[in-house]
Structures are given as structure tokens and as C-alpha cells.
Design a protein around this motif. Structure first.
Motif, short mmCIF file in Angstrom:
data_model
loop_
_atom_site.label_atom_id
_atom_site.label_comp_id
_atom_site.label_asym_id
_atom_site.label_seq_id
_atom_site.Cartn_x
_atom_site.Cartn_y
_atom_site.Cartn_z
N GLU A 159 1.08 -1.23 0.00
CA GLU A 159 0.03 -0.07 -0.07
C GLU A 159 0.73 1.35 -0.03
O GLU A 159 0.54 2.21 -0.59
N ARG A 160 1.87 1.23 0.75
CA ARG A 160 2.84 2.50 0.83
C ARG A 160 3.62 2.66 -0.41
O ARG A 160 3.66 3.85 -1.08
N ASP A 161 3.94 1.47 -0.95
CA ASP A 161 4.77 1.75 -2.46
C ASP A 161 3.83 2.19 -3.63
O ASP A 161 4.24 3.05 -4.32
N LEU A 162 2.44 1.63 -3.40
CA LEU A 162 1.39 2.22 -4.55
C LEU A 162 1.17 3.70 -4.25
O LEU A 162 1.10 4.23 -5.17
N HIS A 163 1.00 4.01 -3.07
CA HIS A 163 0.70 5.21 -2.59
C HIS A 163 1.66 6.32 -2.96
O HIS A 163 1.46 7.48 -3.62
N ASP A 164 3.00 5.94 -2.51
CA ASP A 164 4.14 7.08 -2.70
C ASP A 164 4.84 6.94 -4.19
O ASP A 164 5.33 7.80 -4.51
N GLY A 165 4.51 5.58 -4.87
CA GLY A 165 5.09 5.60 -6.28
C GLY A 165 4.35 5.67 -7.39
O GLY A 165 4.01 6.63 -7.99
N ALA A 166 3.59 4.66 -7.49
CA ALA A 166 2.77 4.66 -8.92
C ALA A 166 1.72 5.77 -8.87
O ALA A 166 1.15 6.37 -9.94
N GLN A 167 0.88 6.11 -7.80
CA GLN A 167 0.06 7.04 -7.53
C GLN A 167 0.46 8.31 -8.00
O GLN A 167 -0.22 9.23 -8.59
N ARG A 204 -7.21 1.40 -1.46
CA ARG A 204 -8.04 1.49 -0.45
C ARG A 204 -8.70 -0.02 -0.05
O ARG A 204 -8.83 0.03 1.32
N GLY A 205 -8.73 -0.70 -1.01
CA GLY A 205 -9.04 -2.15 -0.64
C GLY A 205 -7.62 -2.89 -0.18
O GLY A 205 -7.91 -3.85 0.90
N VAL A 206 -6.39 -2.67 -0.48
CA VAL A 206 -5.25 -3.19 0.16
C VAL A 206 -5.22 -2.68 1.64
O VAL A 206 -5.11 -3.85 2.58
N HIS A 207 -5.31 -1.57 2.06
CA HIS A 207 -5.29 -1.14 3.46
C HIS A 207 -5.84 0.41 3.31
O HIS A 207 -5.14 1.26 3.20
N PRO A 208 -7.02 0.31 3.63
CA PRO A 208 -7.62 1.84 3.77
C PRO A 208 -6.87 2.63 4.57
O PRO A 208 -6.68 2.53 5.50
N GLN A 209 -6.60 3.99 3.92
CA GLN A 209 -5.88 5.03 4.70
C GLN A 209 -6.73 5.50 5.92
O GLN A 209 -6.08 5.69 6.93
N VAL A 210 -7.88 5.73 5.71
CA VAL A 210 -8.68 5.95 6.85
C VAL A 210 -8.85 5.11 7.95
O VAL A 210 -8.81 5.51 9.39
N LEU A 211 -8.63 3.96 7.90
CA LEU A 211 -8.57 2.79 8.98
C LEU A 211 -7.21 3.13 9.77
O LEU A 211 -7.08 3.15 10.99
N ARG A 249 -7.80 7.07 11.15
CA ARG A 249 -9.00 7.46 12.15
C ARG A 249 -9.53 6.24 12.85
O ARG A 249 -10.33 6.42 13.76
N GLY A 250 -9.09 5.20 12.52
CA GLY A 250 -9.64 4.04 13.10
C GLY A 250 -10.77 3.26 12.85
O GLY A 250 -11.32 3.56 11.57
N LEU A 251 -11.31 2.33 13.38
CA LEU A 251 -12.27 1.49 12.68
C LEU A 251 -13.67 2.16 12.53
O LEU A 251 -14.29 1.96 11.58
N PRO A 252 -14.19 2.86 13.39
CA PRO A 252 -15.70 3.52 13.20
C PRO A 252 -15.64 4.27 11.92
O PRO A 252 -16.67 4.23 11.18
N ALA A 253 -14.71 5.12 11.60
CA ALA A 253 -14.57 5.93 10.59
C ALA A 253 -14.18 5.10 9.07
O ALA A 253 -14.92 5.30 8.09
N ALA A 254 -13.64 4.10 9.34
CA ALA A 254 -13.43 3.33 7.96
C ALA A 254 -14.73 2.35 7.60
O ALA A 254 -14.90 2.38 6.67
#
Length: 400
Positions: A215-223, A269-276, A279-284
Motif C-alpha cells: 500500500e505504501r509503495d503504491l501510494h508513494d510511487g505509482a499514484q 483502499r482495498g489493500v489497506h484503507p488509509q482512513v483505517l 482514524r480507526g475502525l468507526p471511521a473506516a
């Protein structure tokens, strides 16, 4: 929230418990043991007619032959008083009779089944029936007072009333013994090996760490590269004559890049949602509920300022996300509700929908995968889905 075991139901409100099916389920669970009576009676008769020297080898052979089937039957009827899954400790494929004798010397589960079968034939069945008889004898005797030929009707009515009052009380000792017996059955015939759980937990942690890295590589690289590409295409379009062939092609490339960026963001978002993570489980859960085609009411209340362990948050998010996907695909529901509470360091989740029901854990809808995912963190899953609905999926995840 529906009770998962007879013991949970018995510890709740008396009127709610007595008005439920749990007392009857516990009674049926114990009365089924009467089927072992003819087997024991036949062995006693054989010992009387032919002698103990003949009866003992026959009993041993009978226990060895019946043990696997009796264990499978006990795991099946366990659902009467315990809705939790009771998996076969032998694995997905149990050996047949020849293979069973070959692996028995090193098969701990097989030895446990043999011991349980011997105890069932010798003692357990009459203890079950004796507890039922002891619990019901006094209430039924008092209720039968008006039917006794030697007793007049009017003087017998107070006895019948006393029997009617004491009959609900008998449900408690019967259910208590059924729950205790089910606990023994689960410990002996469907154990959860600690080392297996620890190994699965280590694998889950390794998988989660790898997923975060991806998730970190996709977010910081390809995105970031796609964002830069869309910006350059947008600037290039401004430098071209409006309506020209080159401008049209750049516009199409710009739109395709935007679509690719949107798909990549959905993948992240499917790999590891950033909101989770932020901000934790309720927000996710609110985020995934907002993207569901079925309207979802979210009611998750945790202790203020407390974050759950990462493994618990990820597992809970996965359960809710997969459950809402199943609701959208299979339930035909018009509304769904997600409820979560933290009860004594256990996260209790409930996903309820008003769909057609009939969900089956083994029906290929992903529910078996949910149960396996929960088992990794020592959690449990329950499913209540009668034909016609509603469907209630429950999950309990320890947070310690």
C-alpha cells in the motif's frame, strides 16, 4: 444481539431466556443421549448371557468402530446449545477405517474420540437422562396431581399450580448441565490447538506487514506518477488549438489517466484503507458503508480515545466489508445495520439486513473465509439466517 450459547442465554434476563427456544434446545440436546441406552443395555445383556470375557472385547471393538461417527455426531448436535463452529480436528479429509487404524497410534484427536466414546457408552448417557429426570420429576409429579385417581380435584389444584410454577425453574439446572457437557465436548472433540493459533497469528502479522508495504509503495510511487501524468496532460491540452486532432487525443489520454488513477486509489483502499490507519475502525466502517449500494446504518461505539490493536481493526474491517459485499450481492435487502460494541475487551460486531435470508456458511458466499479470518485472531463468528430473513452475522474478536 442473539445469544451464541445456551449458557449466554441462561445468564440473561429470566423472562427472555424462558421465552426463547434455548431451554427446549438444551432439553433436546440431553434427550438425544437416550440413543446410547440400547447399546449399553445390549452390552450388559451380552455380559449376562455370555460372560464378561466375551462382552469386554465386543465393547472395545464397538467403541473403536463407533468412535469417529459418534464424534462427528457429537460435533453436529453441539449446535443445539452452542452456535459456534465445531471443526473436525482431523482436517478436511478424515481417514477411512483402514487408514484410521494406521494413523491412530500418533493421532491425538483419534485417541480423544476413543476415550469420549467409551465414556459415552459407560456413563455419560445415563447422567444426561438422570439430570433430566431429576430436574423434571418434581414439577411433573405436582402437575399430575389432578390426574391421580386417589386424589380429589379441588385439593389437588394447589399442587398442580405449584408444579406449574416450578416447571420453569427446572429449565435452569437442565440448561446448566447441557452447557457444561457442551464445554467438555468442545474441549475434547473440537479443540483449538494453541500452537496452530500462534502460527496462524504470526502468518497473519507477516501478511499484514507485507500488505502495508504494498500500500505504501503504491501510494508513494505509482499514484504520484499518475498524478504528475494527468497534470502534464492537462497542461499540454491548454497549449493545443481547441478542437484539433491532437487536443482530442490528449483529452482522451487525460481521461484514461484519470480513470487509471481512480482505479489505483480504489485498489489502495482495498489493500489497506488509509482512513483505517489514520482514524480507526468507526471511521473506516462509515467509509465502506457510504460506498455500499444498500443503505447502511452504522452504530459503532468504542471507548473514547482508544484505538484497537491493528490486527483487530484490520480483521473487523475485513469482516464488515465482506459482509456488506455479500449483502449487496446476495441478500436483496433494502437496508442494513452495522453495530459494534466493546464488551470486556471483546469487540462484538453485528451485521443485520432485512433480505431474503437463507445464507449458508458453506455455500460459497465467502462466509467460511470470514470464519477462518476471525479464527486467526482467536475470534468467533455466528450466523442466523432463516429463509425469509432477517440475516444476522455476529463476530466476537478478543482485543487483549
Amino acid at each position: 444481539m442473539p445469544s451464541l450459547t445456551a449458557l449466554d442465554a441462561m445468564s440473561g434476563r429470566p423472562l427472555r431466556y424462558l421465552g426463547s427456544a434455548w431451554p427446549w434446545r438444551a432439553l433436546a440436546y440431553l434427550l438425544i443421549s437416550a440413543g446410547m441406552g440400547p447399546v449399553a443395555a445390549g452390552l450388559v445383556h451380552l455380559a449376562y448371557e455370555r460372560g464378561v470375557a466375551v462382552a469386554v472385547p465386543v465393547a472395545v471393538a464397538l467403541v473403536v468402530v463407533l468412535a469417529p461417527w459418534l464424534a462427528r455426531f457429537e460435533r453436529w448436535r453441539l449446535r443445539l446449545v452452542d452456535r459456534g463452529p465445531a471443526r473436525d480436528p482431523h482436517g478436511p479429509v478424515s481417514p477411512g477405517p483402514p487408514g484410521r487404524f494406521r494413523v491412530l497410534p500418533r493421532d491425538q484427536a483419534g485417541w480423544r474420540e476413543l476415550g469420549f466414546a467409551a465414556v459415552s457408552v459407560l456413563a455419560l448417557w445415563w447422567i444426561d437422562l438422570g439430570l433430566v429426570a431429576l430436574g423434571l420429576w418434581l414439577p411433573l409429579a405436582l402437575l399430575s396431581a389432578p390426574l391421580q385417581p386417589s386424589v380429589e380435584l379441588l385439593p389437588s389444584l394447589p399442587f398442580a399450580a405449584a408444579g406449574l410454577v416450578t416447571l420453569p425453574i427446572a429449565a435452569y439446572p437442565i440448561t446448566a448441565w447441557a452447557a457444561a457437557r457442551a464445554t467438555v465436548v468442545r474441549a475434547v472433540l473440537a479443540p483449538r490447538e494453541a500452537e496452530v493459533i500462534r502460527s496462524r497469528a504470526r502468518l497473519a502479522d507477516a501478511f499484514e506487514n507485507e500488505r502495508r508495504r504494498i500500500e505504501r509503495d503504491l501510494h508513494d510511487g505509482a499514484q504520484q506518477r499518475l498524478v504528475a501524468l494527468t497534470m502534464k496532460l492537462g497542461l499540454a491540452e491548454l497549449d493545443l488549438p481547441p478542437g484539433s486532432a491532437a487536443a482530442v487525443q490528449v483529452r482522451e489520454a487525460y481521461e484514461e489517466a484519470n480513470k487509471a488513477l481512480a482505479e489505483l486509489r480504489e485498489l489502495i483502499r482495498g489493500v489497506h484503507p488509509q482512513v483505517l490507519a489514520d482514524r480507526g475502525l468507526p471511521a473506516a466502517v462509515l467509509d465502506v458503508a457510504g460506498r455500499s449500494p444498500v443503505p447502511v446504518d452504522v452504530d459503532i461505539v468504542l471507548r473514547e480515545g482508544r484505538r484497537l490493536p491493528p490486527a483487530v481493526e484490520v480483521t473487523a474491517y475485513y469482516v464488515v466489508s465482506e459482509a456488506l459485499t455479500n449483502v449487496a450481492k446476495h441478500s436483496g435487502a433494502s437496508r442494513c445495520r452495522v453495530r459494534g460494541r466493546l464488551v470486556k475487551d471483546v469487540l462484538v460486531l453485528e451485521i443485520r439486513d432485512d433480505g431474503v435470508g437463507g445464507a449458508d456458511q458453506g455455500g460459497g458466499s465467502g462466509l467460511e473465509g470470514l470464519a477462518d479470518r476471525l479464527a486467526v485472531v482467536d475470534g468467533t463468528m455466528s450466523l442466523y439466517s432463516p429463509a425469509g430473513g432477517p440475516t444476522v452475522l455476529g463476530a466476537e474478536i478478543p482485543c487483549g
